[in-house]
Write an enzyme that holds these catalytic residues in place. Sequence first.
Site, mmCIF file in Angstrom:
data_model
loop_
_atom_site.group_PDB
_atom_site.id
_atom_site.type_symbol
_atom_site.label_atom_id
_atom_site.label_comp_id
_atom_site.label_asym_id
_atom_site.label_seq_id
_atom_site.Cartn_x
_atom_site.Cartn_y
_atom_site.Cartn_z
ATOM 1 N N GLU A 200 0.802 -1.240 0.000
ATOM 2 C CA GLU A 200 0.000 0.000 0.000
ATOM 3 C C GLU A 200 0.826 1.278 0.000
ATOM 4 O O GLU A 200 0.597 2.172 0.817
ATOM 5 C CB GLU A 200 -0.970 -0.018 1.195
ATOM 6 C CG GLU A 200 -1.885 -1.224 1.201
ATOM 7 C CD GLU A 200 -2.888 -1.217 2.361
ATOM 8 O OE1 GLU A 200 -2.778 -0.346 3.237
ATOM 9 O OE2 GLU A 200 -3.774 -2.092 2.371
ATOM 10 N N GLU A 306 -5.937 -10.766 -1.655
ATOM 11 C CA GLU A 306 -6.762 -10.631 -0.442
ATOM 12 C C GLU A 306 -8.241 -10.585 -0.822
ATOM 13 O O GLU A 306 -9.002 -9.733 -0.357
ATOM 14 C CB GLU A 306 -6.386 -9.354 0.330
ATOM 15 C CG GLU A 306 -4.902 -9.275 0.655
ATOM 16 C CD GLU A 306 -4.500 -8.046 1.477
ATOM 17 O OE1 GLU A 306 -5.402 -7.369 2.022
ATOM 18 O OE2 GLU A 306 -3.301 -7.773 1.568
HETATM 19 C C1 XIL Z 1 -6.408 -6.714 8.111
HETATM 20 C C2 XIL Z 1 -6.716 -7.918 8.985
HETATM 21 O O1 XIL Z 1 -7.555 -8.791 8.268
HETATM 22 C C3 XIL Z 1 -7.367 -7.478 10.269
HETATM 23 O O2 XIL Z 1 -7.506 -8.585 11.159
HETATM 24 C C4 XIL Z 1 -6.537 -6.387 10.935
HETATM 25 O O3 XIL Z 1 -7.226 -5.902 12.075
HETATM 26 C C5 XIL Z 1 -6.274 -5.248 9.980
HETATM 27 O O4 XIL Z 1 -5.653 -5.764 8.816
HETATM 28 N N1 XIL Z 1 -4.992 -4.857 3.570
HETATM 29 C C6 XIL Z 1 -3.990 -5.666 4.027
HETATM 30 C C7 XIL Z 1 -4.233 -6.592 5.155
HETATM 31 O O5 XIL Z 1 -2.895 -5.685 3.430
HETATM 32 O O6 XIL Z 1 -3.104 -6.790 5.964
HETATM 33 C C8 XIL Z 1 -5.396 -6.143 6.017
HETATM 34 O O7 XIL Z 1 -5.662 -7.142 6.992
HETATM 35 C C9 XIL Z 1 -6.600 -5.843 5.155
HETATM 36 C C10 XIL Z 1 -6.295 -4.726 4.179
#
Ligand code: XIL
Length: 408
Positions: A200, A306
Amino acid sequence: MLSQMQRALRIVHSGWKARILTTVPERVKQMRVSRRVFARWMSAAAALAASGRWNPLVAPPNVAAQPVALKDLVPKGWLIGVAINQNQSDGRDGVAVDLVTRQFNAISPENLLKFQSLHPEPDRFTFDAQDRYVAFGLDHGMAVIGHTLVWHSQTPAWVWAATDGGLADRATMLERMRVHIATVVGRYKGKIRGWDVVNEALNDDGTLRDSPWRRGIGDDYIAKAFEFAREADPGAELYYNDYNLATRPAKRAGAIRIIKELQQRGLRIDAVGEQGHWRLESPTTTEIDQTITELRATGVKVMITELDVNLLPPAAPPAPGQPREPAANPYVDGLPDDVQQALARCYANAFRVFLKHRDDMTRVTFWGVSDGDSWLNRGRMNYPLLWDRQRQPKTAFEEVAKVLMAKS
Ligand code: XIL
Protein backbone atom coordinates in the site's frame (compact mmCIF):
# COMPACT_ATOMS: atom_id res chain seq x y z
CA MET A 1 -15.06 -46.48 -8.33
CA LEU A 2 -17.53 -43.95 -9.55
CA SER A 3 -20.67 -45.76 -8.51
CA GLN A 4 -19.08 -46.62 -5.17
CA MET A 5 -18.40 -42.92 -4.78
CA GLN A 6 -21.95 -42.02 -5.73
CA ARG A 7 -23.33 -44.55 -3.30
CA ALA A 8 -21.03 -43.30 -0.54
CA LEU A 9 -22.20 -39.75 -0.98
CA ARG A 10 -25.66 -40.81 -2.09
CA ILE A 11 -25.40 -38.49 -5.08
CA VAL A 12 -27.73 -38.90 -7.99
CA HIS A 13 -28.29 -36.92 -11.10
CA SER A 14 -31.81 -36.52 -12.32
CA GLY A 15 -33.02 -34.09 -14.92
CA TRP A 16 -31.00 -30.92 -14.46
CA LYS A 17 -30.33 -31.33 -10.79
CA ALA A 18 -27.47 -33.00 -9.02
CA ARG A 19 -28.69 -34.11 -5.65
CA ILE A 20 -26.26 -34.67 -2.84
CA LEU A 21 -28.22 -36.50 -0.21
CA THR A 22 -25.91 -35.96 2.69
CA THR A 23 -26.05 -33.51 5.56
CA VAL A 24 -25.49 -30.43 3.49
CA PRO A 25 -27.72 -27.37 3.29
CA GLU A 26 -30.72 -27.42 1.00
CA ARG A 27 -29.15 -25.11 -1.55
CA VAL A 28 -26.19 -27.47 -1.93
CA LYS A 29 -28.52 -30.42 -2.37
CA GLN A 30 -30.38 -28.61 -5.09
CA MET A 31 -27.41 -27.45 -7.15
CA ARG A 32 -28.25 -27.06 -10.80
CA VAL A 33 -25.53 -28.58 -12.90
CA SER A 34 -25.57 -30.12 -16.33
CA ARG A 35 -24.91 -33.84 -16.77
CA ARG A 36 -21.55 -32.99 -18.35
CA VAL A 37 -20.44 -30.89 -15.39
CA PHE A 38 -21.83 -33.49 -13.01
CA ALA A 39 -19.83 -36.23 -14.72
CA ARG A 40 -16.65 -34.14 -14.49
CA TRP A 41 -17.38 -33.42 -10.87
CA MET A 42 -17.74 -37.11 -10.15
CA SER A 43 -14.57 -38.09 -11.93
CA ALA A 44 -12.67 -35.37 -10.07
CA ALA A 45 -14.06 -36.79 -6.82
CA ALA A 46 -13.18 -40.34 -7.88
CA ALA A 47 -9.63 -39.30 -8.80
CA LEU A 48 -9.24 -37.61 -5.44
CA ALA A 49 -10.51 -40.61 -3.56
CA ALA A 50 -8.27 -42.90 -5.62
CA SER A 51 -5.25 -40.74 -4.81
CA GLY A 52 -6.08 -41.05 -1.13
CA ARG A 53 -6.38 -37.28 -0.75
CA TRP A 54 -10.06 -37.42 0.06
CA ASN A 55 -12.20 -40.10 1.57
CA PRO A 56 -15.93 -39.47 1.51
CA LEU A 57 -16.52 -42.22 4.04
CA VAL A 58 -14.55 -40.57 6.81
CA ALA A 59 -15.61 -36.93 6.48
CA PRO A 60 -14.78 -35.31 9.82
CA PRO A 61 -17.65 -34.05 11.99
CA ASN A 62 -19.05 -30.59 11.30
CA VAL A 63 -17.57 -30.50 7.85
CA ALA A 64 -19.90 -30.42 4.92
CA ALA A 65 -19.42 -32.95 2.17
CA GLN A 66 -17.29 -31.09 -0.34
CA PRO A 67 -17.12 -33.20 -3.45
CA VAL A 68 -14.37 -31.04 -4.90
CA ALA A 69 -11.42 -29.05 -3.65
CA LEU A 70 -10.49 -25.72 -5.22
CA LYS A 71 -6.82 -26.69 -5.22
CA ASP A 72 -7.60 -29.63 -7.52
CA LEU A 73 -9.58 -27.49 -9.92
CA VAL A 74 -7.33 -24.47 -10.49
CA PRO A 75 -5.06 -24.41 -13.54
CA LYS A 76 -1.82 -26.33 -13.15
CA GLY A 77 0.83 -24.23 -11.47
CA TRP A 78 -1.61 -21.83 -9.82
CA LEU A 79 -1.75 -21.29 -6.12
CA ILE A 80 -5.15 -20.93 -4.51
CA GLY A 81 -4.72 -19.52 -1.05
CA VAL A 82 -6.42 -18.27 2.07
CA ALA A 83 -5.42 -15.93 4.88
CA ILE A 84 -5.47 -17.69 8.23
CA ASN A 85 -5.56 -16.32 11.77
CA GLN A 86 -3.62 -17.56 14.78
CA ASN A 87 -6.41 -19.84 16.02
CA GLN A 88 -6.10 -21.59 12.70
CA SER A 89 -2.30 -21.74 12.40
CA ASP A 90 -2.15 -22.95 16.01
CA GLY A 91 -4.67 -25.69 15.20
CA ARG A 92 -7.31 -24.62 17.77
CA ASP A 93 -9.95 -24.04 15.10
CA GLY A 94 -10.02 -27.63 13.88
CA VAL A 95 -12.95 -27.24 11.48
CA ALA A 96 -11.19 -24.38 9.69
CA VAL A 97 -7.90 -26.30 9.65
CA ASP A 98 -9.63 -29.19 7.94
CA LEU A 99 -11.25 -26.90 5.40
CA VAL A 100 -8.03 -24.97 4.72
CA THR A 101 -5.89 -28.05 4.24
CA ARG A 102 -8.42 -29.80 2.00
CA GLN A 103 -9.28 -26.84 -0.19
CA PHE A 104 -6.16 -24.67 -0.52
CA ASN A 105 -2.50 -25.01 -1.45
CA ALA A 106 -1.25 -21.68 -0.08
CA ILE A 107 -1.64 -19.69 3.12
CA SER A 108 -1.11 -16.05 4.03
CA PRO A 109 -0.85 -14.83 7.63
CA GLU A 110 -3.74 -12.48 8.37
CA ASN A 111 -1.72 -10.57 11.00
CA LEU A 112 1.18 -12.64 12.35
CA LEU A 113 3.96 -11.45 10.05
CA LYS A 114 3.18 -7.77 10.26
CA PHE A 115 5.85 -5.55 11.80
CA GLN A 116 3.95 -4.98 15.05
CA SER A 117 3.41 -8.72 15.60
CA LEU A 118 7.02 -9.63 14.90
CA HIS A 119 9.08 -6.76 16.21
CA PRO A 120 7.19 -4.82 18.90
CA GLU A 121 10.34 -3.21 20.38
CA PRO A 122 13.73 -2.35 18.86
CA ASP A 123 15.57 -5.30 20.39
CA ARG A 124 12.72 -7.75 20.70
CA PHE A 125 11.42 -10.07 17.99
CA THR A 126 8.59 -12.53 18.67
CA PHE A 127 8.75 -15.68 16.61
CA ASP A 128 6.84 -18.40 18.46
CA ALA A 129 3.43 -18.15 16.80
CA GLN A 130 5.12 -17.10 13.56
CA ASP A 131 7.25 -20.25 13.50
CA ARG A 132 4.11 -22.31 14.05
CA TYR A 133 2.38 -20.55 11.13
CA VAL A 134 5.28 -21.41 8.82
CA ALA A 135 5.46 -25.00 10.12
CA PHE A 136 1.68 -25.39 9.64
CA GLY A 137 2.01 -24.55 5.96
CA LEU A 138 5.12 -26.63 5.33
CA ASP A 139 3.75 -29.65 7.24
CA HIS A 140 0.68 -29.58 5.01
CA GLY A 141 2.67 -29.13 1.82
CA MET A 142 1.32 -25.65 1.20
CA ALA A 143 3.07 -22.60 -0.20
CA VAL A 144 3.69 -20.22 2.71
CA ILE A 145 3.34 -16.53 1.91
CA GLY A 146 4.87 -13.68 3.93
CA HIS A 147 2.76 -10.56 4.54
CA THR A 148 4.15 -7.91 4.92
CA LEU A 149 7.55 -6.25 5.45
CA VAL A 150 7.14 -2.52 4.87
CA TRP A 151 3.77 -0.86 5.45
CA HIS A 152 2.49 2.34 7.05
CA SER A 153 -0.04 0.40 9.13
CA GLN A 154 0.31 -2.14 11.97
CA THR A 155 3.88 -0.93 12.49
CA PRO A 156 4.97 0.28 15.96
CA ALA A 157 5.79 3.98 16.33
CA TRP A 158 9.37 3.34 17.51
CA VAL A 159 10.31 2.28 13.98
CA TRP A 160 10.03 5.83 12.69
CA ALA A 161 10.84 7.80 15.86
CA ALA A 162 13.97 9.79 16.67
CA THR A 163 15.06 9.99 20.32
CA ASP A 164 13.57 13.48 20.57
CA GLY A 165 10.21 12.10 19.49
CA GLY A 166 10.42 13.54 15.96
CA LEU A 167 10.96 11.58 12.77
CA ALA A 168 14.13 9.44 12.63
CA ASP A 169 16.71 10.40 10.00
CA ARG A 170 17.25 8.47 6.77
CA ALA A 171 20.24 6.43 7.96
CA THR A 172 18.55 5.38 11.21
CA MET A 173 15.31 4.40 9.52
CA LEU A 174 17.09 2.53 6.74
CA GLU A 175 19.09 0.58 9.29
CA ARG A 176 15.91 -0.36 11.19
CA MET A 177 14.32 -1.48 7.95
CA ARG A 178 17.39 -3.50 7.00
CA VAL A 179 17.64 -5.23 10.39
CA HIS A 180 13.93 -6.09 10.35
CA ILE A 181 14.00 -7.52 6.84
CA ALA A 182 17.32 -9.34 7.30
CA THR A 183 16.13 -10.95 10.55
CA VAL A 184 12.64 -11.94 9.46
CA VAL A 185 13.26 -12.94 5.84
CA GLY A 186 16.54 -14.56 6.91
CA ARG A 187 14.82 -16.68 9.56
CA TYR A 188 12.37 -18.12 7.03
CA LYS A 189 14.84 -18.39 4.15
CA GLY A 190 13.90 -21.29 1.92
CA LYS A 191 10.60 -21.73 3.80
CA ILE A 192 8.53 -18.70 2.87
CA ARG A 193 7.80 -18.84 -0.86
CA GLY A 194 7.31 -15.13 -1.40
CA TRP A 195 6.98 -11.84 0.45
CA ASP A 196 4.75 -8.81 0.11
CA VAL A 197 7.81 -6.59 0.43
CA VAL A 198 5.98 -3.27 0.29
CA ASN A 199 2.28 -2.91 0.97
CA GLU A 200 0.00 0.00 0.00
CA ALA A 201 2.62 2.59 -0.98
CA LEU A 202 0.21 4.48 -3.24
CA ASN A 203 -2.56 7.03 -2.94
CA ASP A 204 -5.66 6.51 -5.07
CA ASP A 205 -4.41 9.19 -7.52
CA GLY A 206 -1.23 7.21 -8.16
CA THR A 207 1.14 9.45 -6.20
CA LEU A 208 3.25 7.96 -3.43
CA ARG A 209 1.52 7.84 -0.07
CA ASP A 210 2.94 10.17 2.55
CA SER A 211 3.91 7.28 4.82
CA PRO A 212 6.45 7.75 7.63
CA TRP A 213 8.77 5.41 5.73
CA ARG A 214 8.76 7.79 2.78
CA ARG A 215 9.04 10.91 4.94
CA GLY A 216 12.08 9.49 6.76
CA ILE A 217 13.91 7.77 3.92
CA GLY A 218 12.68 9.35 0.69
CA ASP A 219 10.98 7.85 -2.38
CA ASP A 220 13.64 5.16 -2.70
CA TYR A 221 12.43 3.45 0.50
CA ILE A 222 10.57 1.06 -1.81
CA ALA A 223 13.69 0.13 -3.77
CA LYS A 224 15.66 -0.26 -0.52
CA ALA A 225 13.07 -2.66 0.89
CA PHE A 226 13.32 -4.84 -2.23
CA GLU A 227 17.11 -4.68 -2.10
CA PHE A 228 17.21 -5.82 1.56
CA ALA A 229 14.69 -8.60 0.91
CA ARG A 230 16.71 -9.99 -1.99
CA GLU A 231 19.88 -9.91 0.13
CA ALA A 232 18.13 -11.78 2.95
CA ASP A 233 16.74 -14.58 0.76
CA PRO A 234 17.80 -14.54 -2.89
CA GLY A 235 15.46 -17.46 -3.54
CA ALA A 236 12.24 -15.86 -2.27
CA GLU A 237 9.72 -14.32 -4.64
CA LEU A 238 9.21 -10.61 -4.03
CA TYR A 239 5.92 -8.78 -4.52
CA TYR A 240 4.44 -5.30 -4.54
CA ASN A 241 0.91 -5.37 -3.05
CA ASP A 242 -1.87 -2.73 -3.07
CA TYR A 243 -5.64 -2.22 -3.32
CA ASN A 244 -7.91 -0.36 -5.75
CA LEU A 245 -5.62 -1.18 -8.67
CA ALA A 246 -8.65 -2.45 -10.59
CA THR A 247 -10.99 0.42 -9.77
CA ARG A 248 -8.56 3.35 -10.03
CA PRO A 249 -6.62 3.54 -13.30
CA ALA A 250 -4.36 6.29 -11.90
CA LYS A 251 -3.39 4.09 -8.98
CA ARG A 252 -2.76 1.18 -11.34
CA ALA A 253 -0.46 3.47 -13.35
CA GLY A 254 1.34 4.29 -10.09
CA ALA A 255 1.89 0.58 -9.41
CA ILE A 256 3.23 0.14 -12.93
CA ARG A 257 5.68 3.02 -12.33
CA ILE A 258 6.89 1.36 -9.11
CA ILE A 259 7.42 -1.98 -10.89
CA LYS A 260 9.29 -0.34 -13.78
CA GLU A 261 11.51 1.61 -11.47
CA LEU A 262 12.45 -1.54 -9.55
CA GLN A 263 13.21 -3.26 -12.85
CA GLN A 264 15.32 -0.31 -14.05
CA ARG A 265 17.35 -0.55 -10.86
CA GLY A 266 17.96 -4.22 -11.59
CA LEU A 267 16.06 -5.37 -8.51
CA ARG A 268 14.05 -8.56 -8.22
CA ILE A 269 10.28 -8.25 -8.43
CA ASP A 270 8.28 -11.35 -9.35
CA ALA A 271 4.66 -10.34 -9.09
CA VAL A 272 2.21 -7.60 -8.27
CA GLY A 273 -0.77 -8.21 -6.01
CA GLU A 274 -4.13 -6.53 -6.40
CA GLN A 275 -5.59 -7.13 -2.96
CA GLY A 276 -9.09 -7.66 -4.35
CA HIS A 277 -11.19 -6.10 -1.60
CA TRP A 278 -14.10 -5.76 -3.98
CA ARG A 279 -17.83 -5.05 -3.97
CA LEU A 280 -20.69 -6.62 -5.93
CA GLU A 281 -20.69 -4.08 -8.75
CA SER A 282 -17.12 -2.93 -8.56
CA PRO A 283 -14.75 -3.58 -10.20
CA THR A 284 -16.50 -4.68 -13.38
CA THR A 285 -15.19 -7.70 -15.26
CA THR A 286 -13.87 -5.32 -17.92
CA GLU A 287 -11.88 -3.47 -15.27
CA ILE A 288 -10.49 -6.72 -13.85
CA ASP A 289 -9.57 -7.89 -17.33
CA GLN A 290 -7.85 -4.64 -18.22
CA THR A 291 -6.02 -4.49 -14.89
CA ILE A 292 -4.49 -7.93 -15.33
CA THR A 293 -3.50 -7.10 -18.91
CA GLU A 294 -1.86 -3.79 -17.97
CA LEU A 295 -0.04 -5.09 -14.89
CA ARG A 296 1.19 -8.16 -16.76
CA ALA A 297 2.59 -5.98 -19.55
CA THR A 298 5.37 -4.92 -17.15
CA GLY A 299 6.69 -8.49 -17.31
CA VAL A 300 5.80 -9.50 -13.73
CA LYS A 301 3.04 -11.96 -12.89
CA VAL A 302 -0.28 -10.90 -11.39
CA MET A 303 -1.90 -12.17 -8.20
CA ILE A 304 -5.16 -11.47 -6.40
CA THR A 305 -3.92 -11.52 -2.83
CA GLU A 306 -6.76 -10.63 -0.44
CA LEU A 307 -9.98 -11.46 -2.23
CA ASP A 308 -13.34 -10.78 -0.57
CA VAL A 309 -16.59 -9.12 -1.65
CA ASN A 310 -18.02 -6.58 0.78
CA LEU A 311 -21.85 -6.74 0.76
CA LEU A 312 -22.49 -3.95 3.25
CA PRO A 313 -23.16 -0.29 2.51
CA PRO A 314 -20.32 2.08 3.36
CA ALA A 315 -21.07 3.46 6.83
CA ALA A 316 -19.14 5.36 9.46
CA PRO A 317 -19.01 3.64 12.86
CA PRO A 318 -21.77 4.86 15.21
CA ALA A 319 -20.95 7.69 17.61
CA PRO A 320 -19.85 6.39 21.06
CA GLY A 321 -22.88 5.21 23.03
CA GLN A 322 -25.18 5.54 20.01
CA PRO A 323 -26.88 2.54 18.34
CA ARG A 324 -25.99 1.77 14.76
CA GLU A 325 -28.43 2.80 12.03
CA PRO A 326 -30.31 -0.40 11.04
CA ALA A 327 -29.71 0.46 7.37
CA ALA A 328 -25.98 0.16 7.97
CA ASN A 329 -26.38 -3.48 9.01
CA PRO A 330 -29.09 -4.84 6.71
CA TYR A 331 -28.36 -8.59 6.91
CA VAL A 332 -28.40 -9.29 10.66
CA ASP A 333 -31.01 -12.01 10.14
CA GLY A 334 -29.28 -13.67 7.22
CA LEU A 335 -28.43 -13.02 3.61
CA PRO A 336 -31.44 -12.80 1.25
CA ASP A 337 -31.32 -15.33 -1.54
CA ASP A 338 -31.08 -12.73 -4.30
CA VAL A 339 -27.95 -11.26 -2.69
CA GLN A 340 -26.54 -14.77 -2.19
CA GLN A 341 -27.04 -15.41 -5.91
CA ALA A 342 -25.55 -12.02 -6.84
CA LEU A 343 -22.46 -12.81 -4.76
CA ALA A 344 -22.12 -16.16 -6.51
CA ARG A 345 -22.38 -14.50 -9.94
CA CYS A 346 -19.84 -11.87 -8.92
CA TYR A 347 -17.28 -14.51 -7.89
CA ALA A 348 -18.01 -16.68 -10.92
CA ASN A 349 -17.53 -13.73 -13.27
CA ALA A 350 -14.26 -12.77 -11.60
CA PHE A 351 -12.93 -16.32 -11.87
CA ARG A 352 -13.90 -16.45 -15.55
CA VAL A 353 -11.64 -13.45 -16.10
CA PHE A 354 -8.86 -15.00 -14.00
CA LEU A 355 -9.05 -18.13 -16.15
CA LYS A 356 -8.83 -16.08 -19.31
CA HIS A 357 -5.51 -14.86 -17.89
CA ARG A 358 -4.44 -18.19 -16.47
CA ASP A 359 -0.91 -17.82 -17.87
CA ASP A 360 -0.56 -14.29 -16.51
CA MET A 361 -1.54 -15.18 -12.96
CA THR A 362 0.12 -17.24 -10.28
CA ARG A 363 -2.18 -17.02 -7.28
CA VAL A 364 -5.62 -16.12 -5.99
CA THR A 365 -5.89 -15.81 -2.18
CA PHE A 366 -9.08 -15.24 -0.18
CA TRP A 367 -8.81 -12.94 2.85
CA GLY A 368 -10.27 -15.28 5.45
CA VAL A 369 -11.70 -18.79 5.62
CA SER A 370 -15.40 -18.20 6.28
CA ASP A 371 -17.79 -15.27 6.69
CA GLY A 372 -17.41 -15.40 10.46
CA ASP A 373 -13.63 -15.03 10.17
CA SER A 374 -13.68 -11.98 7.90
CA TRP A 375 -12.19 -8.64 8.90
CA LEU A 376 -15.13 -7.03 7.05
CA ASN A 377 -17.64 -7.71 9.84
CA ARG A 378 -16.32 -5.09 12.30
CA GLY A 379 -19.46 -5.13 14.42
CA ARG A 380 -21.80 -5.79 11.48
CA MET A 381 -22.86 -8.98 9.70
CA ASN A 382 -21.03 -9.36 6.41
CA TYR A 383 -20.94 -12.32 4.02
CA PRO A 384 -17.87 -11.77 1.83
CA LEU A 385 -16.37 -15.26 1.39
CA LEU A 386 -17.15 -18.72 -0.05
CA TRP A 387 -17.97 -20.47 3.26
CA ASP A 388 -20.68 -19.33 5.66
CA ARG A 389 -20.54 -18.92 9.44
CA GLN A 390 -21.25 -22.64 9.89
CA ARG A 391 -18.29 -23.36 7.58
CA GLN A 392 -20.67 -24.67 4.92
CA PRO A 393 -19.93 -23.93 1.27
CA LYS A 394 -22.11 -21.14 -0.13
CA THR A 395 -23.61 -20.88 -3.59
CA ALA A 396 -20.57 -18.76 -4.44
CA PHE A 397 -18.33 -21.78 -3.74
CA GLU A 398 -20.40 -23.97 -6.04
CA GLU A 399 -20.32 -21.39 -8.82
CA VAL A 400 -16.55 -20.88 -8.54
CA ALA A 401 -16.06 -24.65 -8.56
CA LYS A 402 -18.24 -24.96 -11.67
CA VAL A 403 -16.32 -22.24 -13.48
CA LEU A 404 -13.02 -23.92 -12.62
CA MET A 405 -14.31 -27.34 -13.62
CA ALA A 406 -15.49 -26.09 -16.98
CA LYS A 407 -12.11 -24.44 -17.67
CA SER A 408 -10.78 -26.67 -20.39
C1 XIL B 1 -6.41 -6.71 8.11
C2 XIL B 1 -6.72 -7.92 8.98
O1 XIL B 1 -7.56 -8.79 8.27
C3 XIL B 1 -7.37 -7.48 10.27
O2 XIL B 1 -7.51 -8.59 11.16
C4 XIL B 1 -6.54 -6.39 10.93
O3 XIL B 1 -7.23 -5.90 12.08
C5 XIL B 1 -6.27 -5.25 9.98
O4 XIL B 1 -5.65 -5.76 8.82
N1 XIL B 1 -4.99 -4.86 3.57
C6 XIL B 1 -3.99 -5.67 4.03
C7 XIL B 1 -4.23 -6.59 5.16
O5 XIL B 1 -2.90 -5.69 3.43
O6 XIL B 1 -3.10 -6.79 5.96
C8 XIL B 1 -5.40 -6.14 6.02
O7 XIL B 1 -5.66 -7.14 6.99
C9 XIL B 1 -6.60 -5.84 5.16
C10 XIL B 1 -6.29 -4.73 4.18
